[in-house]
Design a protein around this motif. Structure first.
Motif, mmCIF file in Angstrom:
data_model
loop_
_atom_site.group_PDB
_atom_site.id
_atom_site.type_symbol
_atom_site.label_atom_id
_atom_site.label_comp_id
_atom_site.label_asym_id
_atom_site.label_seq_id
_atom_site.Cartn_x
_atom_site.Cartn_y
_atom_site.Cartn_z
ATOM 1 N N TYR A 32 0.819 -1.203 0.000
ATOM 2 C CA TYR A 32 0.000 0.000 0.000
ATOM 3 C C TYR A 32 0.853 1.254 0.000
ATOM 4 O O TYR A 32 1.910 1.309 0.637
ATOM 5 C CB TYR A 32 -0.912 0.033 1.224
ATOM 6 C CG TYR A 32 -1.985 -1.013 1.191
ATOM 7 C CD1 TYR A 32 -1.868 -2.180 1.935
ATOM 8 C CD2 TYR A 32 -3.097 -0.846 0.379
ATOM 9 C CE1 TYR A 32 -2.851 -3.151 1.889
ATOM 10 C CE2 TYR A 32 -4.084 -1.817 0.326
ATOM 11 C CZ TYR A 32 -3.953 -2.961 1.082
ATOM 12 O OH TYR A 32 -4.927 -3.916 1.026
ATOM 13 N N ALA A 98 -4.735 4.245 3.453
ATOM 14 C CA ALA A 98 -3.983 3.301 2.625
ATOM 15 C C ALA A 98 -4.622 3.206 1.251
ATOM 16 O O ALA A 98 -5.856 3.122 1.142
ATOM 17 C CB ALA A 98 -3.950 1.931 3.293
ATOM 18 N N GLN A 100 -3.842 2.032 -3.251
ATOM 19 C CA GLN A 100 -3.155 1.121 -4.153
ATOM 20 C C GLN A 100 -2.143 1.821 -5.036
ATOM 21 O O GLN A 100 -1.222 1.182 -5.546
ATOM 22 C CB GLN A 100 -4.183 0.414 -5.045
ATOM 23 C CG GLN A 100 -5.196 -0.417 -4.291
ATOM 24 C CD GLN A 100 -4.584 -1.675 -3.736
ATOM 25 O OE1 GLN A 100 -3.461 -2.040 -4.070
ATOM 26 N NE2 GLN A 100 -5.318 -2.349 -2.861
#
Length: 124
Positions: A32, A98, A100
């Motif tokens: 992440y 968090a 991607q």
């Protein structure tokens, strides 16, 4: 499911420092990208800083460069926000998040998971 827990907030006098921590559990932390946002009373949530999957790529809100430092320790599943020379206008609830990808790192919609927030209050 990814779970984020912030800590380290509190009351500090102007000119002081705080270090916020955010521990992430539930998935592989190193996959992440991480961000910090803040929300002051009556204002929208605002971007503070972001860091890539390692500490090599970091990004900051222009107004905070030089005072705030984001870092991460993948071995501890933790992201940090070191805040120096704090000002009363830094008073807010600080959230870690968090995501991607670092694409649109400054927008809250780019992040999938959020902590519950930690209060930072800076007195004058």
């Amino acid at each position: 499911q990814v779970h984020l827990v912030e800590s380290g907030g509190g009351l500090v006098q102007a000119g002081g420092s705080l270090r916020l921590s955010c521990i992430v559990s539930g998935r592989t932390f190193s996959m992440y990208v991480m961000g910090w946002f803040r929300q002051a009373p009556g204002k929208e949530r605002a971007f503070v800083a972001a860091v890539g999957r390692s500490s090599g790529n970091t990004y900051y809100a222009d107004s905070l460069k030089g005072r705030f430092t984001i870092s991460r320790d993948n071995a501890k599943n933790t992201v940090y926000l070191q805040m120096n020379n704090l000002k009363p206008e830094d008073t807010a609830v600080y959230y870690c998040a968090a995501g991607q990808t670092l694409s649109r790192y400054e927008t809250s919609s780019a992040y999938n998971y959020w902590g519950q927030g930690t209060q930072v209050t800076v007195s004058s």
